[in-house]
Design a protein around this motif. Structure first.
Motif, PDB file in Angstrom:
ATOM      1  N   HIS A  73      -4.202  14.191 -20.729  1.00 24.72           N
ATOM      2  CA  HIS A  73      -4.582  13.800 -22.084  1.00 24.72           C
ATOM      3  C   HIS A  73      -5.241  14.934 -22.870  1.00 24.72           C
ATOM      4  O   HIS A  73      -4.882  15.171 -24.015  1.00 24.72           O
ATOM      5  CB  HIS A  73      -5.505  12.583 -22.030  1.00 24.72           C
ATOM      6  N   CYS A  74      -6.212  15.646 -22.238  1.00 25.82           N
ATOM      7  CA  CYS A  74      -6.931  16.696 -22.977  1.00 25.82           C
ATOM      8  C   CYS A  74      -6.523  18.106 -22.541  1.00 25.82           C
ATOM      9  O   CYS A  74      -7.027  19.084 -23.083  1.00 25.82           O
ATOM     10  CB  CYS A  74      -8.443  16.514 -22.840  1.00 25.82           C
ATOM     11  N   ASP A  75      -5.626  18.214 -21.561  1.00 26.41           N
ATOM     12  CA  ASP A  75      -5.074  19.498 -21.082  1.00 26.41           C
ATOM     13  C   ASP A  75      -6.109  20.438 -20.474  1.00 26.41           C
ATOM     14  O   ASP A  75      -5.860  21.628 -20.357  1.00 26.41           O
ATOM     15  CB  ASP A  75      -4.315  20.231 -22.196  1.00 26.41           C
ATOM     16  N   ARG A  76      -7.267  19.935 -20.053  1.00 25.10           N
ATOM     17  CA  ARG A  76      -8.251  20.776 -19.372  1.00 25.10           C
ATOM     18  C   ARG A  76      -8.037  20.680 -17.863  1.00 25.10           C
ATOM     19  O   ARG A  76      -7.677  19.622 -17.346  1.00 25.10           O
ATOM     20  CB  ARG A  76      -9.658  20.340 -19.734  1.00 25.10           C
ATOM     21  N   GLU A  77      -8.263  21.783 -17.153  1.00 25.14           N
ATOM     22  CA  GLU A  77      -8.109  21.794 -15.705  1.00 25.14           C
ATOM     23  C   GLU A  77      -9.386  21.295 -15.037  1.00 25.14           C
ATOM     24  O   GLU A  77     -10.489  21.539 -15.519  1.00 25.14           O
ATOM     25  CB  GLU A  77      -7.809  23.206 -15.201  1.00 25.14           C
ATOM     26  N   PHE A  78      -9.214  20.582 -13.911  1.00 23.99           N
ATOM     27  CA  PHE A  78     -10.366  20.158 -13.111  1.00 23.99           C
ATOM     28  C   PHE A  78      -9.945  19.997 -11.656  1.00 23.99           C
ATOM     29  O   PHE A  78      -8.773  19.853 -11.341  1.00 23.99           O
ATOM     30  CB  PHE A  78     -10.982  18.862 -13.659  1.00 23.99           C
ATOM     31  N   TRP A  79     -10.936  20.075 -10.773  1.00 21.28           N
ATOM     32  CA  TRP A  79     -10.735  19.917  -9.344  1.00 21.28           C
ATOM     33  C   TRP A  79     -11.023  18.473  -8.951  1.00 21.28           C
ATOM     34  O   TRP A  79     -11.889  17.830  -9.517  1.00 21.28           O
ATOM     35  CB  TRP A  79     -11.687  20.822  -8.565  1.00 21.28           C
ATOM     36  N   TYR A  80     -10.285  17.974  -7.949  1.00 22.57           N
ATOM     37  CA  TYR A  80     -10.591  16.667  -7.374  1.00 22.57           C
ATOM     38  C   TYR A  80     -10.204  16.680  -5.902  1.00 22.57           C
ATOM     39  O   TYR A  80      -9.446  17.532  -5.452  1.00 22.57           O
ATOM     40  CB  TYR A  80      -9.875  15.535  -8.130  1.00 22.57           C
ATOM     41  N   SER A  81     -10.769  15.754  -5.151  1.00 26.41           N
ATOM     42  CA  SER A  81     -10.442  15.659  -3.733  1.00 26.41           C
ATOM     43  C   SER A  81      -9.814  14.299  -3.455  1.00 26.41           C
ATOM     44  O   SER A  81     -10.015  13.341  -4.204  1.00 26.41           O
ATOM     45  CB  SER A  81     -11.686  15.854  -2.871  1.00 26.41           C
ATOM     46  N   VAL A  82      -9.048  14.241  -2.367  1.00 20.63           N
ATOM     47  CA  VAL A  82      -8.364  13.019  -1.980  1.00 20.63           C
ATOM     48  C   VAL A  82      -8.691  12.740  -0.518  1.00 20.63           C
ATOM     49  O   VAL A  82      -8.544  13.610   0.324  1.00 20.63           O
ATOM     50  CB  VAL A  82      -6.823  13.157  -2.119  1.00 20.63           C
ATOM     51  N   THR A  83      -9.160  11.531  -0.234  1.00 21.29           N
ATOM     52  CA  THR A  83      -9.413  11.121   1.136  1.00 21.29           C
ATOM     53  C   THR A  83      -8.604   9.864   1.405  1.00 21.29           C
ATOM     54  O   THR A  83      -8.757   8.857   0.714  1.00 21.29           O
ATOM     55  CB  THR A  83     -10.907  10.817   1.358  1.00 21.29           C
ATOM     56  N   VAL A  84      -7.726   9.939   2.386  1.00 16.72           N
ATOM     57  CA  VAL A  84      -6.872   8.812   2.747  1.00 16.72           C
ATOM     58  C   VAL A  84      -7.367   8.261   4.080  1.00 16.72           C
ATOM     59  O   VAL A  84      -7.585   9.022   5.021  1.00 16.72           O
ATOM     60  CB  VAL A  84      -5.395   9.244   2.869  1.00 16.72           C
ATOM     61  N   THR A  85      -7.579   6.971   4.163  1.00 18.34           N
ATOM     62  CA  THR A  85      -7.972   6.341   5.415  1.00 18.34           C
ATOM     63  C   THR A  85      -6.971   5.259   5.771  1.00 18.34           C
ATOM     64  O   THR A  85      -6.319   4.681   4.894  1.00 18.34           O
ATOM     65  CB  THR A  85      -9.382   5.715   5.326  1.00 18.34           C
ATOM     66  N   ARG A  86      -6.868   4.999   7.072  1.00 17.15           N
ATOM     67  CA  ARG A  86      -5.975   3.944   7.554  1.00 17.15           C
ATOM     68  C   ARG A  86      -6.756   3.067   8.508  1.00 17.15           C
ATOM     69  O   ARG A  86      -7.645   3.530   9.208  1.00 17.15           O
ATOM     70  CB  ARG A  86      -4.783   4.545   8.283  1.00 17.15           C
ATOM     71  N   GLU A  87      -6.422   1.815   8.553  1.00 19.23           N
ATOM     72  CA  GLU A  87      -7.006   0.899   9.512  1.00 19.23           C
ATOM     73  C   GLU A  87      -5.881   0.309  10.342  1.00 19.23           C
ATOM     74  O   GLU A  87      -4.830  -0.038   9.812  1.00 19.23           O
ATOM     75  CB  GLU A  87      -7.757  -0.214   8.797  1.00 19.23           C
ATOM     76  N   TYR A  88      -6.107   0.248  11.646  1.00 16.97           N
ATOM     77  CA  TYR A  88      -5.104  -0.308  12.551  1.00 16.97           C
ATOM     78  C   TYR A  88      -5.677  -1.540  13.226  1.00 16.97           C
ATOM     79  O   TYR A  88      -6.869  -1.626  13.496  1.00 16.97           O
ATOM     80  CB  TYR A  88      -4.717   0.726  13.611  1.00 16.97           C
ATOM     81  N   GLU A  89      -4.807  -2.471  13.518  1.00 19.81           N
ATOM     82  CA  GLU A  89      -5.183  -3.694  14.204  1.00 19.81           C
ATOM     83  C   GLU A  89      -4.133  -3.952  15.265  1.00 19.81           C
ATOM     84  O   GLU A  89      -2.946  -3.710  15.047  1.00 19.81           O
ATOM     85  CB  GLU A  89      -5.222  -4.844  13.187  1.00 19.81           C
ATOM     86  N   SER A  90      -4.545  -4.454  16.412  1.00 18.26           N
ATOM     87  CA  SER A  90      -3.571  -4.780  17.456  1.00 18.26           C
ATOM     88  C   SER A  90      -3.850  -6.185  17.980  1.00 18.26           C
ATOM     89  O   SER A  90      -4.956  -6.708  17.842  1.00 18.26           O
ATOM     90  CB  SER A  90      -3.636  -3.773  18.600  1.00 18.26           C
ATOM     91  N   ARG A  91      -2.840  -6.774  18.576  1.00 16.44           N
ATOM     92  CA  ARG A  91      -2.980  -8.083  19.197  1.00 16.44           C
ATOM     93  C   ARG A  91      -1.936  -8.212  20.302  1.00 16.44           C
ATOM     94  O   ARG A  91      -0.927  -7.509  20.273  1.00 16.44           O
ATOM     95  CB  ARG A  91      -2.846  -9.194  18.174  1.00 16.44           C
ATOM     96  N   PRO A  92      -2.177  -9.081  21.227  1.00 23.18           N
ATOM     97  CA  PRO A  92      -1.226  -9.247  22.340  1.00 23.18           C
ATOM     98  C   PRO A  92       0.125  -9.739  21.842  1.00 23.18           C
ATOM     99  O   PRO A  92       0.212 -10.475  20.857  1.00 23.18           O
ATOM    100  CB  PRO A  92      -1.884 -10.276  23.237  1.00 23.18           C
ATOM    101  N   TYR A  93       1.158  -9.329  22.532  1.00 25.50           N
ATOM    102  CA  TYR A  93       2.503  -9.802  22.232  1.00 25.50           C
ATOM    103  C   TYR A  93       2.741 -11.051  23.074  1.00 25.50           C
ATOM    104  O   TYR A  93       2.611 -11.031  24.287  1.00 25.50           O
ATOM    105  CB  TYR A  93       3.528  -8.724  22.581  1.00 25.50           C
ATOM    106  N   ASP A  94       3.039 -12.150  22.429  1.00 22.67           N
ATOM    107  CA  ASP A  94       3.266 -13.414  23.157  1.00 22.67           C
ATOM    108  C   ASP A  94       4.725 -13.642  23.397  1.00 22.67           C
ATOM    109  O   ASP A  94       5.563 -13.517  22.602  1.00 22.67           O
ATOM    110  CB  ASP A  94       2.688 -14.593  22.370  1.00 22.67           C
TER     111      ASP A  94
END
Length: 55
Positions: free
Chosen positions: A34-55
């Motif tokens: 929008h304003c054409d100015r440069e800036f720095w940013y960071s990205v943090t990606v997280t994942r959550e896993y879940e498991s359960r028995p196979y019936d």
């Protein structure tokens, strides 16, 4: 899940494009869509896993 959207620290407007959701980055340099100015940013990606028995 509530997601914080990337906003420009100068004009405060939301950016429509950003790094893909599966990539973490310590620091990325980008230009505000929008304003054409440069800036720095960071990205943090997280994942959550879940498991359960196979019936």
């Amino acid at each position: 899940m509530d997601e914080e959207l990337l906003t420009c620290p100068y004009c405060g407007r939301e950016q429509y494009t950003h790094e893909p959701d599966d990539i973490s980055a310590l620091m990325c340099l980008t230009t505000c869509e929008h304003c054409d100015r440069e800036f720095w940013y960071s990205v943090t990606v997280t994942r959550e896993y879940e498991s359960r028995p196979y019936d």
